[in-house]
Scaffold this motif. Structure first.
Motif, PDB file in Angstrom:
ATOM      1  N   LYS A  97     -28.004  25.611  -1.056  1.00 20.12           N
ATOM      2  CA  LYS A  97     -27.117  24.696  -0.723  1.00 20.12           C
ATOM      3  C   LYS A  97     -26.750  24.167  -2.206  1.00 20.12           C
ATOM      4  N   THR A  98     -27.676  23.749  -2.874  1.00 19.95           N
ATOM      5  CA  THR A  98     -27.254  23.191  -4.151  1.00 19.95           C
ATOM      6  C   THR A  98     -26.247  23.847  -4.774  1.00 19.95           C
ATOM      7  N   SER A  99     -26.345  25.294  -5.133  1.00 20.08           N
ATOM      8  CA  SER A  99     -25.432  26.064  -5.948  1.00 20.08           C
ATOM      9  C   SER A  99     -24.145  26.096  -5.434  1.00 20.08           C
ATOM     10  N   TYR A 101     -22.770  23.676  -3.697  1.00 22.20           N
ATOM     11  CA  TYR A 101     -22.191  22.189  -3.941  1.00 22.20           C
ATOM     12  C   TYR A 101     -21.713  22.146  -5.534  1.00 22.20           C
ATOM     13  N   GLN A 102     -22.559  22.929  -6.368  1.00 20.54           N
ATOM     14  CA  GLN A 102     -21.960  22.808  -7.762  1.00 20.54           C
ATOM     15  C   GLN A 102     -20.726  23.624  -7.886  1.00 20.54           C
ATOM     16  N   GLU A 122     -20.857  17.013   1.368  1.00 22.19           N
ATOM     17  CA  GLU A 122     -22.414  17.237   1.294  1.00 22.19           C
ATOM     18  C   GLU A 122     -23.106  16.320   2.174  1.00 22.19           C
TER      19      GLU A 122
END
Length: 162
Positions: A97-99, A101-102, A122
């Motif tokens: 999920k982090t990538s 949101y990036q 997010e």
């Protein structure tokens, strides 16, 4: 070149190669100096027909040109919405999920909406389709005015869409 070629030298080499051989040229830019995108775009302007990119720029050493940012530079924004859901699902599935949101932050820059909205989306913990629905709606706003309490509206929408 191990990431050390300058954009000017890349242009010179591409021009000489095109004059010497009659096959499509390609470029595989390393990101050791954070210039892989610049060099990849320069290679295209210099006549390269094939370029390598990697999701999140993953590659040995400094990595390579990031696919998700490359498409933001190469395609008209209105055409991108057809590709973005599949790309986002791939980012989430393979890189977390982090990538994802990036990439949403990159979209906020490309579509000129306030990055606080990405944080609001997010926090709402929705499906990718619903997140993209909100981001697409924001991309159609005429200006970059932050709407007060939009995080509350996103939370409400997330509940309604569940």
């Amino acid at each position: 070149t191990f990431g050390s070629i300058s954009s000017e030298k890349l242009c010179q080499v591409s021009n000489r190669a095109r004059q010497s051989i009659d096959i499509p040229l390609g470029c595989h830019a390393h990101n050791n100096t954070e210039e892989a995108m610049t060099k990849t775009l320069q290679a295209i302007r210099s006549g390269c027909k094939i370029v390598d990119t990697c999701i999140r720029g993953l590659g040995r050493g400094g990595g390579n040109c990031k696919t998700e940012y490359f498409i933001l530079k190469m395609f008209p924004l209105k055409q991108l919405w057809a590709m973005i859901p599949k790309l986002c699902q791939m980012l989430k599935t393979h890189h977390g999920k982090t990538s994802l949101y990036q990439f949403y932050f990159a979209l906020s820059s490309a579509y000129k909406f306030h990055p606080d909205y990405v944080q609001d989306v997010e926090k709402a913990n929705m499906s990718i389709d619903n997140e993209l629905l909100i981001l697409e709606t924001l991309s159609e706003r005429p200006d970059d005015v932050k709407v007060p309490h939009f995080d509350f509206l996103i939370s409400q929408l997330a509940r309604d869409l569940s």
